[in-house]
Scaffold this motif. Structure first.
Motif, PDB file in Angstrom:
ATOM      1  N   ALA A 277      54.907 105.970  60.161  1.00 18.96           N
ATOM      2  CA  ALA A 277      54.024 105.221  59.269  1.00 18.96           C
ATOM      3  C   ALA A 277      53.276 104.093  59.978  1.00 18.96           C
ATOM      4  O   ALA A 277      52.239 103.622  59.483  1.00 18.96           O
ATOM      5  CB  ALA A 277      54.827 104.638  58.110  1.00 18.96           C
ATOM      6  N   LYS A 278      53.766 103.675  61.110  1.00 22.25           N
ATOM      7  CA  LYS A 278      53.175 102.525  61.805  1.00 22.25           C
ATOM      8  C   LYS A 278      51.725 102.792  62.180  1.00 22.25           C
ATOM      9  O   LYS A 278      51.389 103.844  62.713  1.00 22.25           O
ATOM     10  CB  LYS A 278      53.990 102.193  63.052  1.00 22.25           C
ATOM     11  N   GLY A 279      50.879 101.814  61.874  1.00 24.78           N
ATOM     12  CA  GLY A 279      49.463 101.921  62.211  1.00 24.78           C
ATOM     13  C   GLY A 279      48.632 102.673  61.186  1.00 24.78           C
ATOM     14  O   GLY A 279      47.397 102.626  61.237  1.00 24.78           O
ATOM     15  N   ARG A 280      49.287 103.374  60.261  1.00 26.79           N
ATOM     16  CA  ARG A 280      48.550 104.130  59.241  1.00 26.79           C
ATOM     17  C   ARG A 280      48.858 103.672  57.827  1.00 26.79           C
ATOM     18  O   ARG A 280      47.990 103.710  56.960  1.00 26.79           O
ATOM     19  CB  ARG A 280      48.872 105.624  59.359  1.00 26.79           C
ATOM     20  N   PHE A 281      50.090 103.263  57.599  1.00 26.58           N
ATOM     21  CA  PHE A 281      50.521 102.849  56.260  1.00 26.58           C
ATOM     22  C   PHE A 281      50.730 101.343  56.229  1.00 26.58           C
ATOM     23  O   PHE A 281      51.169 100.733  57.212  1.00 26.58           O
ATOM     24  CB  PHE A 281      51.835 103.518  55.875  1.00 26.58           C
ATOM     25  N   THR A 282      50.424 100.745  55.078  1.00 23.74           N
ATOM     26  CA  THR A 282      50.647  99.312  54.884  1.00 23.74           C
ATOM     27  C   THR A 282      51.372  99.088  53.571  1.00 23.74           C
ATOM     28  O   THR A 282      50.931  99.588  52.520  1.00 23.74           O
ATOM     29  CB  THR A 282      49.323  98.545  54.861  1.00 23.74           C
ATOM     30  N   LEU A 283      52.453  98.347  53.646  1.00 22.94           N
ATOM     31  CA  LEU A 283      53.219  98.007  52.447  1.00 22.94           C
ATOM     32  C   LEU A 283      52.900  96.571  52.061  1.00 22.94           C
ATOM     33  O   LEU A 283      52.908  95.684  52.905  1.00 22.94           O
ATOM     34  CB  LEU A 283      54.719  98.156  52.712  1.00 22.94           C
ATOM     35  N   PHE A 284      52.639  96.344  50.796  1.00 22.22           N
ATOM     36  CA  PHE A 284      52.441  94.979  50.335  1.00 22.22           C
ATOM     37  C   PHE A 284      52.877  94.891  48.876  1.00 22.22           C
ATOM     38  O   PHE A 284      53.093  95.908  48.215  1.00 22.22           O
ATOM     39  CB  PHE A 284      50.999  94.505  50.502  1.00 22.22           C
ATOM     40  N   ARG A 285      53.011  93.675  48.367  1.00 19.52           N
ATOM     41  CA  ARG A 285      53.459  93.528  46.984  1.00 19.52           C
ATOM     42  C   ARG A 285      52.721  92.391  46.307  1.00 19.52           C
ATOM     43  O   ARG A 285      52.079  91.578  46.953  1.00 19.52           O
ATOM     44  CB  ARG A 285      54.960  93.299  46.915  1.00 19.52           C
ATOM     45  N   ASP A 286      52.880  92.348  44.979  1.00 18.04           N
ATOM     46  CA  ASP A 286      52.190  91.326  44.207  1.00 18.04           C
ATOM     47  C   ASP A 286      52.960  90.008  44.266  1.00 18.04           C
ATOM     48  O   ASP A 286      54.073  89.942  44.765  1.00 18.04           O
ATOM     49  CB  ASP A 286      51.997  91.792  42.764  1.00 18.04           C
ATOM     50  N   ASN A 287      52.328  88.970  43.757  1.00 17.76           N
ATOM     51  CA  ASN A 287      52.931  87.642  43.827  1.00 17.76           C
ATOM     52  C   ASN A 287      54.227  87.545  43.037  1.00 17.76           C
ATOM     53  O   ASN A 287      55.105  86.763  43.369  1.00 17.76           O
ATOM     54  CB  ASN A 287      51.945  86.581  43.327  1.00 17.76           C
TER      55      ASN A 287
ATOM     56  N   GLN B  35      49.775 101.548  50.898  1.00 15.58           N
ATOM     57  CA  GLN B  35      48.449 102.038  51.238  1.00 15.58           C
ATOM     58  C   GLN B  35      48.587 102.996  52.410  1.00 15.58           C
ATOM     59  O   GLN B  35      49.055 102.602  53.476  1.00 15.58           O
ATOM     60  CB  GLN B  35      47.524 100.873  51.609  1.00 15.58           C
ATOM     61  N   MET B  36      48.195 104.235  52.188  1.00 17.17           N
ATOM     62  CA  MET B  36      48.349 105.270  53.206  1.00 17.17           C
ATOM     63  C   MET B  36      46.967 105.723  53.662  1.00 17.17           C
ATOM     64  O   MET B  36      46.190 106.254  52.861  1.00 17.17           O
ATOM     65  CB  MET B  36      49.141 106.449  52.644  1.00 17.17           C
ATOM     66  N   ASN B  37      46.674 105.503  54.927  1.00 19.37           N
ATOM     67  CA  ASN B  37      45.394 105.904  55.513  1.00 19.37           C
ATOM     68  C   ASN B  37      45.622 106.962  56.579  1.00 19.37           C
ATOM     69  O   ASN B  37      46.742 107.159  57.047  1.00 19.37           O
ATOM     70  CB  ASN B  37      44.702 104.685  56.125  1.00 19.37           C
ATOM     71  N   SER B  38      44.557 107.619  56.961  1.00 13.60           N
ATOM     72  CA  SER B  38      44.616 108.649  58.010  1.00 13.60           C
ATOM     73  C   SER B  38      45.747 109.630  57.742  1.00 13.60           C
ATOM     74  O   SER B  38      46.531 109.953  58.645  1.00 13.60           O
ATOM     75  CB  SER B  38      44.805 107.982  59.383  1.00 13.60           C
ATOM     76  N   LEU B  39      45.800 110.112  56.519  1.00 14.59           N
ATOM     77  CA  LEU B  39      46.892 111.005  56.132  1.00 14.59           C
ATOM     78  C   LEU B  39      46.827 112.321  56.884  1.00 14.59           C
ATOM     79  O   LEU B  39      45.742 112.831  57.196  1.00 14.59           O
ATOM     80  CB  LEU B  39      46.865 111.235  54.627  1.00 14.59           C
ATOM     81  N   LYS B  40      48.011 112.860  57.146  1.00 11.11           N
ATOM     82  CA  LYS B  40      48.158 114.114  57.877  1.00 11.11           C
ATOM     83  C   LYS B  40      48.911 115.112  56.997  1.00 11.11           C
ATOM     84  O   LYS B  40      49.676 114.708  56.112  1.00 11.11           O
ATOM     85  CB  LYS B  40      48.965 113.868  59.160  1.00 11.11           C
ATOM     86  N   PRO B  41      48.741 116.402  57.272  1.00  9.79           N
ATOM     87  CA  PRO B  41      49.489 117.396  56.493  1.00  9.79           C
ATOM     88  C   PRO B  41      51.001 117.143  56.523  1.00  9.79           C
ATOM     89  O   PRO B  41      51.694 117.407  55.523  1.00  9.79           O
ATOM     90  CB  PRO B  41      49.113 118.713  57.155  1.00  9.79           C
ATOM     91  N   GLU B  42      51.497 116.618  57.643  1.00 11.57           N
ATOM     92  CA  GLU B  42      52.948 116.366  57.729  1.00 11.57           C
ATOM     93  C   GLU B  42      53.398 115.187  56.875  1.00 11.57           C
ATOM     94  O   GLU B  42      54.602 114.917  56.771  1.00 11.57           O
ATOM     95  CB  GLU B  42      53.375 116.155  59.186  1.00 11.57           C
TER      96      GLU B  42
END
Length: 121
Positions: A63-73, A81-88
């Motif tokens: 997940a490093k470099g492609r996914f970002t975890l964040f939360r509300d206040n 948030q998942m970017n550059s998704l791959k079939p795997e």
């Protein structure tokens, strides 16, 4: 009773993005750790990313470099948030939380129902 409500899965093409959300609903509880795991067909459930009460975030290498975890206040909703998704990355994604309920006092690990993410090639 505390429960986790997930949303945001779906079908996306390789290279695309998706955002998952997970809301911890209930009263009289606190969250120690919250995050996401996933389970692909025929494989074991694995960690994707978690955040603890000190805001320390852990990511799986995948997940490093492609996914970002964040939360509300309020710290009751986490987003992946998942970017550059791959079939795997295709899997059922489960929200997870380690919680403490105040009355009656108990600690517990709880899971959401899962949301399917499918990445087409």
């Amino acid at each position: 009773q505390v429960r986790l409500v997930e949303s945001g899965g779906g079908l996306v093409q390789a290279g695309g993005s998706l955002r998952l959300s997970c809301l911890a609903s209930g009263i009289g509880f606190s969250i120690n750790t919250m995050g996401w795991y996933r389970q692909a067909p025929g494989k074991q459930r694995e960690l994707v990313s978690t955040i603890d009460s000190a805001d320390s975030i852990t990511y799986a290498d995948s997940a490093k470099g492609r996914f970002t975890l964040f939360r509300d206040n309020a710290k009751t909703t986490v987003y992946l948030q998942m970017n550059s998704l791959k079939p795997e990355d295709t899997a059922v994604y489960y929200c997870n939380a380690d919680i403490v309920e105040i009355s009656p006092w108990r600690s517990a690990e709880i899971w959401g129902q899962g949301t399917l993410v499918t990445v087409s090639s």
